[in-house]
Design a protein around this motif. Structure first.
Motif, PDB file in Angstrom:
ATOM      1  N   GLY A 241       0.790  -1.096  -0.076  1.00 29.48           N
ATOM      2  CA  GLY A 241      -0.037  -0.189  -0.051  1.00 29.48           C
ATOM      3  C   GLY A 241       0.750   1.342   0.160  1.00 29.48           C
ATOM      4  O   GLY A 241       1.115   1.898  -0.835  1.00 29.48           O
ATOM      5  N   THR A 242       1.335   1.784   1.178  1.00 27.94           N
ATOM      6  CA  THR A 242       1.993   2.781   1.339  1.00 27.94           C
ATOM      7  C   THR A 242       3.024   2.807   2.251  1.00 27.94           C
ATOM      8  O   THR A 242       3.223   1.718   2.826  1.00 27.94           O
ATOM      9  N   GLU A 243       3.809   3.874   2.423  1.00 28.52           N
ATOM     10  CA  GLU A 243       4.932   3.933   3.213  1.00 28.52           C
ATOM     11  C   GLU A 243       4.709   3.733   4.913  1.00 28.52           C
ATOM     12  O   GLU A 243       5.262   3.121   5.703  1.00 28.52           O
ATOM     13  N   GLU A 244       3.173   4.218   5.074  1.00 28.61           N
ATOM     14  CA  GLU A 244       2.708   4.281   6.422  1.00 28.61           C
ATOM     15  C   GLU A 244       2.179   2.878   6.746  1.00 28.61           C
ATOM     16  O   GLU A 244       2.143   2.233   7.803  1.00 28.61           O
ATOM     17  N   THR A 245       1.755   1.882   5.790  1.00 30.92           N
ATOM     18  CA  THR A 245       0.903   0.707   5.868  1.00 30.92           C
ATOM     19  C   THR A 245       1.811  -0.701   5.534  1.00 30.92           C
ATOM     20  O   THR A 245       1.573  -1.729   6.220  1.00 30.92           O
ATOM     21  N   GLY A 246       2.775  -0.491   4.276  1.00 35.25           N
ATOM     22  CA  GLY A 246       3.380  -1.472   4.029  1.00 35.25           C
ATOM     23  C   GLY A 246       2.767  -2.634   3.350  1.00 35.25           C
ATOM     24  O   GLY A 246       1.413  -2.131   2.800  1.00 35.25           O
ATOM     25  N   VAL A 247       2.978  -3.840   3.101  1.00 32.15           N
ATOM     26  CA  VAL A 247       2.215  -4.860   2.778  1.00 32.15           C
ATOM     27  C   VAL A 247       1.009  -5.149   3.462  1.00 32.15           C
ATOM     28  O   VAL A 247       1.093  -5.457   4.733  1.00 32.15           O
ATOM     29  N   GLU A 248      -0.307  -5.077   3.225  1.00 32.44           N
ATOM     30  CA  GLU A 248      -1.754  -5.341   4.021  1.00 32.44           C
ATOM     31  C   GLU A 248      -2.731  -5.690   3.254  1.00 32.44           C
ATOM     32  O   GLU A 248      -2.633  -5.873   1.858  1.00 32.44           O
ATOM     33  N   VAL A 249      -3.627  -5.964   4.056  1.00 34.76           N
ATOM     34  CA  VAL A 249      -5.005  -6.560   3.521  1.00 34.76           C
ATOM     35  C   VAL A 249      -6.028  -5.347   3.348  1.00 34.76           C
ATOM     36  O   VAL A 249      -5.993  -4.466   4.202  1.00 34.76           O
ATOM     37  N   ALA A 250      -6.459  -5.102   2.011  1.00 41.73           N
ATOM     38  CA  ALA A 250      -7.460  -4.037   1.765  1.00 41.73           C
ATOM     39  C   ALA A 250      -8.737  -4.366   1.469  1.00 41.73           C
ATOM     40  O   ALA A 250      -8.912  -5.567   0.826  1.00 41.73           O
ATOM     41  N   ASP A 251      -9.868  -3.620   1.782  1.00 45.47           N
ATOM     42  CA  ASP A 251     -11.095  -3.932   1.537  1.00 45.47           C
ATOM     43  C   ASP A 251     -11.436  -3.289   0.161  1.00 45.47           C
ATOM     44  O   ASP A 251     -11.351  -1.892  -0.089  1.00 45.47           O
ATOM     45  N   MET A 252     -11.718  -3.918  -0.709  1.00 46.52           N
ATOM     46  CA  MET A 252     -11.961  -3.646  -2.214  1.00 46.52           C
ATOM     47  C   MET A 252     -13.345  -2.961  -2.395  1.00 46.52           C
ATOM     48  O   MET A 252     -13.701  -2.669  -3.495  1.00 46.52           O
ATOM     49  N   ASN A 253     -14.147  -2.938  -1.405  1.00 42.78           N
ATOM     50  CA  ASN A 253     -15.559  -2.484  -1.308  1.00 42.78           C
ATOM     51  C   ASN A 253     -15.724  -0.903  -1.209  1.00 42.78           C
ATOM     52  O   ASN A 253     -16.924  -0.379  -1.517  1.00 42.78           O
ATOM     53  N   ILE A 254     -14.571  -0.345  -0.534  1.00 47.43           N
ATOM     54  CA  ILE A 254     -14.625   1.099  -0.569  1.00 47.43           C
ATOM     55  C   ILE A 254     -14.559   1.881  -1.632  1.00 47.43           C
ATOM     56  O   ILE A 254     -14.199   1.322  -2.799  1.00 47.43           O
ATOM     57  N   ASP A 255     -15.176   3.230  -1.793  1.00 46.69           N
ATOM     58  CA  ASP A 255     -15.425   3.821  -3.067  1.00 46.69           C
ATOM     59  C   ASP A 255     -14.242   3.948  -3.862  1.00 46.69           C
ATOM     60  O   ASP A 255     -14.094   3.957  -4.872  1.00 46.69           O
ATOM     61  N   TYR A 256     -13.040   4.064  -3.190  1.00 47.61           N
ATOM     62  CA  TYR A 256     -11.811   4.327  -3.579  1.00 47.61           C
ATOM     63  C   TYR A 256     -11.287   3.459  -4.641  1.00 47.61           C
ATOM     64  O   TYR A 256     -11.076   3.678  -5.931  1.00 47.61           O
ATOM     65  N   TRP A 257     -11.435   2.137  -4.304  1.00 48.70           N
ATOM     66  CA  TRP A 257     -10.851   1.045  -5.164  1.00 48.70           C
ATOM     67  C   TRP A 257     -12.212   0.537  -6.341  1.00 48.70           C
ATOM     68  O   TRP A 257     -11.882   0.401  -7.236  1.00 48.70           O
ATOM     69  N   GLN A 258     -13.400   0.793  -5.785  1.00 49.88           N
ATOM     70  CA  GLN A 258     -14.516   0.817  -6.810  1.00 49.88           C
ATOM     71  C   GLN A 258     -14.397   1.555  -7.990  1.00 49.88           C
ATOM     72  O   GLN A 258     -14.650   1.323  -9.013  1.00 49.88           O
ATOM     73  N   ASP A 259     -14.092   2.999  -7.586  1.00 48.92           N
ATOM     74  CA  ASP A 259     -14.286   3.939  -8.684  1.00 48.92           C
ATOM     75  C   ASP A 259     -12.862   3.753  -9.874  1.00 48.92           C
ATOM     76  O   ASP A 259     -13.047   4.048 -10.763  1.00 48.92           O
ATOM     77  N   ARG A 260     -11.938   2.829  -9.244  1.00 52.22           N
ATOM     78  CA  ARG A 260     -10.820   2.837  -9.957  1.00 52.22           C
ATOM     79  C   ARG A 260     -10.453   1.403 -10.398  1.00 52.22           C
ATOM     80  O   ARG A 260      -9.333   1.078 -11.107  1.00 52.22           O
ATOM     81  N   TYR A 261     -11.584   0.492 -10.262  1.00 54.64           N
ATOM     82  CA  TYR A 261     -11.094  -1.141 -10.721  1.00 54.64           C
ATOM     83  C   TYR A 261     -10.929  -1.040 -12.124  1.00 54.64           C
ATOM     84  O   TYR A 261     -11.875  -0.329 -12.923  1.00 54.64           O
ATOM     85  N   LEU A 262     -10.126  -1.671 -12.599  1.00 56.48           N
ATOM     86  CA  LEU A 262      -9.812  -1.729 -13.983  1.00 56.48           C
ATOM     87  C   LEU A 262     -10.330  -3.224 -14.762  1.00 56.48           C
ATOM     88  O   LEU A 262     -11.053  -3.476 -15.610  1.00 56.48           O
TER      89      LEU A 262
END
Length: 268
Positions: A241-262
């Motif tokens: 993910g980011t320098e703050e989180t490193g490798v992590e599990v992310a929820d793909m239901n949030i708008d950010y990922w939904q809006d950018r899903y390819l």
């Protein structure tokens, strides 16, 4: 905080004053409340007003709510973790600048109100527009994440650091370096960049199965696929993910990922 102890003073009270106080209980109560306030921390009123502000260093559900609002409007592109760090502060300042607010990185009543209003407008607009593609996460796999060697490798790397250009656990991973490393450990060589993986490697699938790679665009200023993660089922992925989180599990239901899903690809 330390309370100030005031000495008790004795005085003579006239009969008329006693009678007056006896018939005005509300006034007496108000005087008592003010006396208590004055004997407490002198900065209590400032403290009370500050509790309505959100600023760098705060951690709370209220911060997560602000991150969610900012993400839905394209200002915040990271995890909804409730931590008011420098990334959240930068997103707040960008929003404030775009909306004619004082740019101080602090979420007070005016910024909260503007966020809420902008969010309502964004939601109303999205309801009237046709989305070019929506995320189809009805996984065709009946297995669990433990059934996939790829996922097992990805899970073993959760918590590793994020480093731009990184490709190994010892140096950290960037997002595409993480994908490359996981699949290399399972005997599969992929292109180094997300865009090349998307156009040249594996096979496109209608919906992701456990162990497939899910791709996203517009995560920063670059054409085509710019981020990806390993799908682990239940609408979740593991990614760098980011320098703050490193490798992590992310929820793909949030708008950010939904809006950018390819889309998704299988690299079996």
């Amino acid at each position: 905080m330390t309370k100030l102890n005031h000495p008790i003073r004795t005085s003579v009270v006239s009969t008329a004053l006693v009678a007056s106080l006896a018939f005005t209980p509300a006034l007496g109560e108000n005087v008592s409340a003010k006396a208590n306030a004055s004997s407490s921390d002198a900065g209590s009123s400032v403290e009370a007003s500050e509790t309505s502000l959100l600023k760098q260093g705060d951690r709370s559900e209220a911060v997560e709510s602000v991150q969610s609002e900012l993400a839905s409007q394209g200002y915040y592109t990271y995890n909804l973790d409730g931590i008011y760090g420098p990334i959240t502060k930068d997103a707040v300042e960008d929003f404030q600048s775009d909306n004619g607010l004082a740019v101080d990185g602090i979420v007070g009543p005016e910024t909260k109100g503007a966020l809420s209003l902008s969010g309502d407008q964004t939601e109303a607009k999205s309801e009237t527009e046709t989305q070019p593609e929506t995320m189809n996460l009805n996984s065709t796999s009946s297995g669990s994440p433990s059934d996939s060697d790829v996922v097992a490798t990805a899970e073993s790397l959760i918590g590793e650091s994020y480093t731009f250009g990184g490709e190994t656990p010892s140096e950290g991973f960037d997002s595409s370096g993480f994908i490359n490393y996981v699949f290399e450990q399972n005997g599969i060589n992929l292109s180094r960049e997300h865009a090349d993986m998307w156009t040249s490697d594996g096979e496109h699938v209608d919906s992701p199965s456990v162990g497939d790679v899910v791709f996203f665009e517009a995560t920063y200023d670059k054409e085509g696929a710019s981020h990806s993660g390993i799908y682990i089922g239940n609408n979740q992925m593991i990614h760098a993910g980011t320098e703050e989180t490193g490798v992590e599990v992310a929820d793909m239901n949030i708008d950010y990922w939904q809006d950018r899903y390819l889309g998704a690809k299988s690299f079996d």
